[in-house]
Design a protein around this motif. Structure first.
Motif, short mmCIF file in Angstrom:
data_model
loop_
_atom_site.label_atom_id
_atom_site.label_comp_id
_atom_site.label_asym_id
_atom_site.label_seq_id
_atom_site.Cartn_x
_atom_site.Cartn_y
_atom_site.Cartn_z
N SER A 242 25.79 -26.62 -3.64
CA SER A 242 25.18 -25.30 -3.80
C SER A 242 23.87 -25.26 -3.03
O SER A 242 23.35 -26.29 -2.58
CB SER A 242 24.93 -25.01 -5.27
N TYR A 245 19.64 -24.26 -7.86
CA TYR A 245 19.86 -23.82 -9.25
C TYR A 245 19.09 -22.55 -9.55
O TYR A 245 17.98 -22.33 -9.05
CB TYR A 245 19.43 -24.93 -10.21
N ASN A 247 18.97 -21.56 -12.97
CA ASN A 247 18.73 -21.64 -14.40
C ASN A 247 17.29 -21.24 -14.74
O ASN A 247 16.35 -21.65 -14.07
CB ASN A 247 18.95 -23.07 -14.92
N MET A 252 18.67 -13.64 -15.33
CA MET A 252 19.86 -14.22 -14.69
C MET A 252 21.09 -14.12 -15.58
O MET A 252 22.19 -13.87 -15.11
CB MET A 252 19.58 -15.67 -14.30
N ASP A 253 20.91 -14.32 -16.90
CA ASP A 253 22.06 -14.20 -17.81
C ASP A 253 22.68 -12.82 -17.74
O ASP A 253 23.91 -12.66 -17.71
CB ASP A 253 21.63 -14.50 -19.25
N ILE A 256 24.61 -12.33 -14.36
CA ILE A 256 25.93 -12.95 -14.33
C ILE A 256 26.91 -12.18 -15.22
O ILE A 256 28.09 -12.00 -14.87
CB ILE A 256 25.85 -14.42 -14.78
N TYR A 280 30.89 -15.36 -8.62
CA TYR A 280 30.61 -13.94 -8.80
C TYR A 280 29.96 -13.36 -7.54
O TYR A 280 29.20 -14.03 -6.84
CB TYR A 280 29.65 -13.74 -9.98
N TYR A 308 27.01 -16.03 -6.52
CA TYR A 308 26.62 -16.82 -7.69
C TYR A 308 27.81 -17.69 -8.10
O TYR A 308 28.96 -17.31 -7.91
CB TYR A 308 26.26 -15.91 -8.86
N VAL A 310 28.98 -20.37 -11.50
CA VAL A 310 28.68 -21.00 -12.79
C VAL A 310 29.48 -22.30 -12.84
O VAL A 310 30.71 -22.29 -12.69
CB VAL A 310 29.05 -20.08 -13.96
N ASN A 314 30.00 -24.31 -17.63
CA ASN A 314 29.23 -23.10 -17.93
C ASN A 314 27.77 -23.37 -18.30
O ASN A 314 27.09 -22.49 -18.83
CB ASN A 314 29.88 -22.29 -19.06
N ASP A 316 25.36 -24.38 -16.00
CA ASP A 316 24.43 -24.16 -14.89
C ASP A 316 24.89 -23.00 -14.00
O ASP A 316 26.08 -22.83 -13.74
CB ASP A 316 24.32 -25.42 -14.02
N THR A 317 23.91 -22.24 -13.56
CA THR A 317 24.15 -21.16 -12.60
C THR A 317 23.48 -21.55 -11.28
O THR A 317 22.31 -21.94 -11.26
CB THR A 317 23.58 -19.82 -13.09
#
Length: 359
Positions: A242, A245, A247, A252-253, A256, A280, A308, A310, A314, A316-317
């Protein structure tokens, strides 16, 4: 005449001394206790601890399987290697000036990063404090533990300051792997595109045999399964990383939760490995290159370069790049196309696919 000769001898001795200290790399003109910032034998380093006054800290432990971060995560190899290289190359240039002394000491005590370096045997190798940049960003203010004077420290031929290499942010040290499984270990790969079932597929590998299962509406009308494409495709899942991060970023929540799902990818290995990723779409933003020029691979409302993802059950984003994942975003029918290339699998560009926008 004698005075001229004496001045000449002194000049030669001074010149030799400057050359010796600056270019031989074998000696430090300052005492080790006051300016021993160089650690030559990094192979003996077994633990590194970084801490700041905001309560953030980084613990790096060397193990047989690599460096471990905070006793929990795999450490980012590039960041660790850069830090170890910095230990070897950094050296004191000069003590801070009298005019700057008080400000530098105050900065080190309030905003500095404490660095503790230990050997594999657990014995302390070095402890020092890292502050901000020196004048004109040429060098970094540092001070040894129990020393009396801070020094400007630099890496030869480097322009800038070293503070970012001593970051106490978790995201700067965590390994960014999304997929890392070799072709020989892969058992099956599932790529499911949201709202595009005709493009989705499951690739199964058994020894040197491959099958690709897709929607019968597509596969039943195709013939000539391209085994070589499948054999090359399974190599795309090694060291896939990636960008970083996300997170803890504000909102951010919610982002997503409301972002449209682009795809889900599952990779299973012969030894029970299972890597699952939900991907996403990222909304169009100021950095989006497709704000003015449409990208045929991406709906017009979404960024053409980044998405994005995950990962890690689930937990870490992360942000991923289309450039890295594009070779993974294949479609079922592409494994049934004639491969006219000789060197390897070069898939057709999606702009030439009649299924791209609608399927």
């Amino acid at each position: 005449m004698r005075k001229t000769l004496l001045y000449g001898v002194i000049l030669v001795l001074l010149s030799f001394g400057v050359y010796y200290f600056l270019f031989t790399g074998n000696s430090n003109p300052f005492s080790q206790s006051e300016a021993g910032f160089t650690i030559k034998d990094t192979a003996s380093v077994g633990r590194i601890f970084l801490a700041d006054n905001d309560g953030e800290s980084i613990l790096l432990d060397r193990t047989d399987s690599g460096w471990i971060l905070n006793k929990q995560y795999k450490a980012l190899r590039g960041s660790v290697n850069l830090l170890l290289t910095t230990f070897v190359q950094q050296a004191a240039l000069y003590p801070v000036t009298k005019n700057a002394y008080e400000n530098v000491v105050k900065e080190l005590s309030t905003d500095g990063v404490k660095v503790e370096v230990y050997g594999k045997d657990g014995k302390k190798i070095s402890v020092f404090y890292v502050g901000g940049s020196a004048v004109n960003n040429s060098g970094t203010n540092m001070m040894m533990e129990n020393a009396h004077t801070p020094y400007v420290v630099q890496v030869q031929n480097f322009v800038g300051y070293l503070t970012p290499r001593y970051s106490t942010k978790l995201r700067d040290w965590r390994d960014r792997t999304v997929f890392n499984i070799t072709a020989d270990e892969i058992k099956n790969i599932s790529v499911q595109y949201s709202g595009k079932p005709l493009n989705s597929f499951v690739l199964t590998k058994m020894d040197s045999n491959y099958t690709v299962t897709g929607d019968p509406q597509i596969t039943k009308s195709l013939s000539g399964f391209n085994k070589r494409r499948a054999a090359v495709y399974v190599k795309y899942f090694t060291n896939v990383n990636s960008e970083g991060y996300l997170n803890g970023l504000a909102g951010m929540d919610t982002t997503i939760r409301t972002a449209p799902l682009q795809s889900t990818i599952d990779v299973e290995g012969i030894h029970g490995q299972h890597q699952h990723v939900d991907i996403y779409w990222m909304a169009l933003n100021r950095r989006s290159k497709n704000r003015t020029v449409s990208d045929p691979d991406v709906p017009d409302d979404y960024d053409a370069d980044r998405l994005y993802a995950v990962i890690n059950n689930n937990k870490d984003t992360v942000m991923i790049q289309q450039f890295v994942f594009k070779k993974i975003f294949r479609k079922a029918f592409e494994f049934y196309q004639t491969d006219d290339t000789v060197a390897g699998y070069v898939p057709p560009h999606p702009r030439n696919s009649i299924m791209h926008k609608n399927q």
